[in-house]
Write a protein that holds these residues in place. Structure first.
Motif, PDB file in Angstrom:
ATOM      1  N   UNK A 127       0.822  -1.206   0.000  1.00 53.21           N
ATOM      2  CA  UNK A 127       0.000   0.000   0.000  1.00 53.21           C
ATOM      3  C   UNK A 127       0.861   1.263   0.000  1.00 53.21           C
ATOM      4  N   UNK A 128       1.952   1.243   0.809  1.00 48.11           N
ATOM      5  CA  UNK A 128       2.833   2.405   0.851  1.00 48.11           C
ATOM      6  C   UNK A 128       3.468   2.663  -0.515  1.00 48.11           C
ATOM      7  N   UNK A 129       3.849   1.586  -1.205  1.00 47.33           N
ATOM      8  CA  UNK A 129       4.428   1.746  -2.534  1.00 47.33           C
ATOM      9  C   UNK A 129       3.402   2.313  -3.500  1.00 47.33           C
ATOM     10  N   UNK A 130       2.141   1.842  -3.380  1.00 50.22           N
ATOM     11  CA  UNK A 130       1.084   2.346  -4.248  1.00 50.22           C
ATOM     12  C   UNK A 130       0.832   3.828  -3.995  1.00 50.22           C
ATOM     13  N   UNK A 131       0.811   4.225  -2.722  1.00 47.64           N
ATOM     14  CA  UNK A 131       0.601   5.627  -2.380  1.00 47.64           C
ATOM     15  C   UNK A 131       1.750   6.480  -2.908  1.00 47.64           C
ATOM     16  N   UNK A 132       2.976   5.990  -2.730  1.00 46.67           N
ATOM     17  CA  UNK A 132       4.141   6.730  -3.196  1.00 46.67           C
ATOM     18  C   UNK A 132       4.131   6.876  -4.712  1.00 46.67           C
ATOM     19  N   UNK A 133       3.773   5.788  -5.400  1.00 46.16           N
ATOM     20  CA  UNK A 133       3.713   5.839  -6.859  1.00 46.16           C
ATOM     21  C   UNK A 133       2.600   6.787  -7.324  1.00 46.16           C
ATOM     22  N   UNK A 134       1.450   6.716  -6.647  1.00 45.94           N
ATOM     23  CA  UNK A 134       0.328   7.603  -6.995  1.00 45.94           C
ATOM     24  C   UNK A 134       0.700   9.060  -6.783  1.00 45.94           C
ATOM     25  N   UNK A 173      -5.425   9.212  -9.353  1.00 47.50           N
ATOM     26  CA  UNK A 173      -4.394   9.234  -8.303  1.00 47.50           C
ATOM     27  C   UNK A 173      -4.810  10.121  -7.141  1.00 47.50           C
ATOM     28  N   UNK A 174      -5.532  11.202  -7.435  1.00 49.04           N
ATOM     29  CA  UNK A 174      -6.051  12.051  -6.359  1.00 49.04           C
ATOM     30  C   UNK A 174      -7.021  11.304  -5.474  1.00 49.04           C
ATOM     31  N   UNK A 175      -7.841  10.443  -6.081  1.00 48.26           N
ATOM     32  CA  UNK A 175      -8.759   9.619  -5.296  1.00 48.26           C
ATOM     33  C   UNK A 175      -7.998   8.674  -4.364  1.00 48.26           C
ATOM     34  N   UNK A 176      -6.910   8.092  -4.879  1.00 52.75           N
ATOM     35  CA  UNK A 176      -6.097   7.180  -4.060  1.00 52.75           C
ATOM     36  C   UNK A 176      -5.456   7.932  -2.902  1.00 52.75           C
ATOM     37  N   UNK A 177      -4.951   9.137  -3.183  1.00 57.70           N
ATOM     38  CA  UNK A 177      -4.253   9.906  -2.148  1.00 57.70           C
ATOM     39  C   UNK A 177      -5.200  10.440  -1.077  1.00 57.70           C
ATOM     40  N   UNK A 178      -6.403  10.834  -1.477  1.00 55.37           N
ATOM     41  CA  UNK A 178      -7.319  11.493  -0.546  1.00 55.37           C
ATOM     42  C   UNK A 178      -8.543  10.636  -0.210  1.00 55.37           C
ATOM     43  N   UNK A 179      -8.458   9.326  -0.450  1.00 55.03           N
ATOM     44  CA  UNK A 179      -9.618   8.458  -0.246  1.00 55.03           C
ATOM     45  C   UNK A 179     -10.118   8.486   1.198  1.00 55.03           C
ATOM     46  N   UNK A 180      -9.198   8.652   2.161  1.00 56.18           N
ATOM     47  CA  UNK A 180      -9.604   8.657   3.568  1.00 56.18           C
ATOM     48  C   UNK A 180     -10.269   9.966   3.976  1.00 56.18           C
ATOM     49  N   UNK A 181     -10.166  10.978   3.129  1.00 53.59           N
ATOM     50  CA  UNK A 181     -10.759  12.274   3.457  1.00 53.59           C
ATOM     51  C   UNK A 181     -12.136  12.455   2.828  1.00 53.59           C
ATOM     52  N   UNK A 182     -12.568  11.503   2.004  1.00 54.06           N
ATOM     53  CA  UNK A 182     -13.806  11.693   1.242  1.00 54.06           C
ATOM     54  C   UNK A 182     -15.007  11.885   2.168  1.00 54.06           C
ATOM     55  N   UNK A 183     -15.162  11.017   3.157  1.00 57.84           N
ATOM     56  CA  UNK A 183     -16.318  11.110   4.054  1.00 57.84           C
ATOM     57  C   UNK A 183     -16.272  12.417   4.845  1.00 57.84           C
ATOM     58  N   UNK A 184     -15.097  12.773   5.333  1.00 56.78           N
ATOM     59  CA  UNK A 184     -14.964  14.013   6.105  1.00 56.78           C
ATOM     60  C   UNK A 184     -15.334  15.233   5.261  1.00 56.78           C
ATOM     61  N   UNK A 185     -14.879  15.243   4.011  1.00 58.44           N
ATOM     62  CA  UNK A 185     -15.167  16.385   3.143  1.00 58.44           C
ATOM     63  C   UNK A 185     -16.655  16.453   2.827  1.00 58.44           C
ATOM     64  N   UNK A 186     -17.244  15.332   2.465  1.00 56.81           N
ATOM     65  CA  UNK A 186     -18.655  15.311   2.078  1.00 56.81           C
ATOM     66  C   UNK A 186     -19.588  15.600   3.250  1.00 56.81           C
ATOM     67  N   UNK A 187     -19.135  15.357   4.471  1.00 56.78           N
ATOM     68  CA  UNK A 187     -19.949  15.665   5.657  1.00 56.78           C
ATOM     69  C   UNK A 187     -19.530  16.984   6.303  1.00 56.78           C
ATOM     70  N   UNK A 188     -18.690  17.750   5.591  1.00 52.48           N
ATOM     71  CA  UNK A 188     -18.252  19.083   6.022  1.00 52.48           C
ATOM     72  C   UNK A 188     -17.489  19.056   7.358  1.00 52.48           C
ATOM     73  N   UNK A 189     -16.808  17.946   7.626  1.00 48.06           N
ATOM     74  CA  UNK A 189     -15.996  17.838   8.836  1.00 48.06           C
ATOM     75  C   UNK A 189     -14.531  18.157   8.575  1.00 48.06           C
TER      76      UNK A 189
END
Length: 368
Positions: free
Chosen positions: A1-8, A155-171
């Motif tokens: 996963x770290x390699x995928x994130x780094x490559x992305x 690649x932006x989706x891969x990098x920021x995937x953990x922020x999607x719920x927070x952004x969409x719920x305005x957190x």
């Protein structure tokens, strides 16, 4: 996963730096082109408005005069008068050149002529959006930019995937502690909200760009334009179409470019979904006899043909009303915002890196 994130991150980083300015240009031009019809209507309101209303539409009274006065030009009617106060609008084409002629719909009397309609603002933007004002090389460049934007979105989706719920719920909050933190937060929030729209624009845009590039590779037709006289009544053909296909609404007329051509009436069936567009079904008429030869309705085509046809209206947002256009304009600006914020993030990181490097050099010299 770290390699995928780094490559992305690496792909995202370099794609953004290489294509950022082009994405900004395409984003801004596309957001304005959403309103191209309204801009043209406002710009040429004086030429297209009648002093006295017309009682009916009679194309026969003007077509032959337009043809004789403009030899070597392809003739079209891009839109029929919507109200009694609208002039009949002819668009003449000769390569990239455009000429607009406005006539009275009933009498055929000339109202105004725009000799160089290709110099209008929206046509300039359209060429900027389609080919970066560089003809065939620009068409290839736009295709590559579309592919790069697709890579940036994925690649932006891969990098920021953990922020999607927070952004969409305005957190997800945007920090204002520093310029870099502000733009980093802005980049994350805008990227998440624009994710679906960017994917839609990438897929439809790449498909359209492939079509444009393919046409450029084939080259334009070398046959000269010799628009023939039409011995039958164009108005009678319209009446025949309306009686034969009462649900078909004619929006656009293309006249034959040569003796072998057809008289084409383009539009849509009233029950068609709005996302089909306005002019993607047609009825072809033999201009010598006035009889209907073929009727080509989009809803009767295979699903793949329908899908490929609706890409254009979906890409430009011209399939619905003002609210959808405003949404397209708003979300269309987001790739440009991402380009600017991404550049600021990179530039801030570069400055910090250079500052750290200078500090290390200073410390080393002090130790010596």
């Amino acid at each position: 996963m770290k390699k995928r994130i780094k490559r992305s991150f690496s792909i995202h980083h370099w794609c953004g730096l290489i294509a950022g300015i082009f994405i900004l240009v395409i984003s801004l031009s596309g957001s304005i082109l959403v309103f191209d019809d309204q801009i043209d209507e406002a710009t040429f309101a004086r030429e297209s408005t009648l002093e006295s209303p017309a009682q009916k539409l009679q194309i026969d009274n003007s077509y032959e005069w337009v043809r004789q006065q403009n030899p070597g030009w392809e003739i079209r009617i891009p839109s029929l008068p919507a109200t009694p106060h609208d002039a009949l609008h002819y668009e003449l084409r000769q390569g990239q050149k455009r000429r607009w002629i406005f006539v009275h719909p009933e009498t055929g009397q000339e109202q105004a002529t725009v000799a160089q309609a290709h110099n209008r603002f929206t046509y300039f933007l359209l060429n900027l959006h389609y080919n970066l004002l560089s003809d065939t090389p620009g068409k290839f460049a736009v295709l590559l930019v579309g592919i790069v934007l697709l890579l940036l979105t994925v690649t932006g989706f891969i990098l920021y995937r953990r922020s999607i719920i927070k952004v969409l719920t305005f957190k997800q909050k945007i920090s204002t502690k520093s310029r870099r933190s502000f733009y980093s937060g802005l980049h994350r929030v805008v990227g998440v909200w624009a994710l679906v729209f960017n994917l839609l624009m990438c897929i439809t845009g790449i498909s359209l760009a492939i079509t444009v590039v393919n046409s450029a590779l084939k080259g334009s037709s070398t046959s000269s334009i010799s628009t023939p006289a039409i011995p039958t009544s164009i108005d009678a053909a319209l009446v025949t179409i309306k009686s034969t296909y009462p649900d078909f609404e004619v929006m656009y007329v293309r006249f034959p470019k040569n003796e072998e051509g057809k008289l084409q009436f383009l539009g849509h069936l009233k029950e068609d979904p709005s996302y089909y567009g306005r002019i993607y079904s047609s009825v072809q008429v033999n201009y010598r006899t006035g009889s209907i030869e073929t009727a080509d309705f989009l809803r009767e085509k295979p699903w793949l043909d329908r899908l490929l046809t609706v890409l254009h209206p979906i890409h430009f947002g011209d399939y619905a009303g003002l609210f959808v256009q405003l949404l397209y304009c708003f979300f269309g600006l987001m790739p440009g915002i991402l380009s600017i914020s991404g550049f600021v993030i990179w530039y801030s990181r570069l400055n910090n890196f250079n500052a750290d490097k200078k500090g290390q050099v200073a410390v080393a010299r002090a130790i010596r």
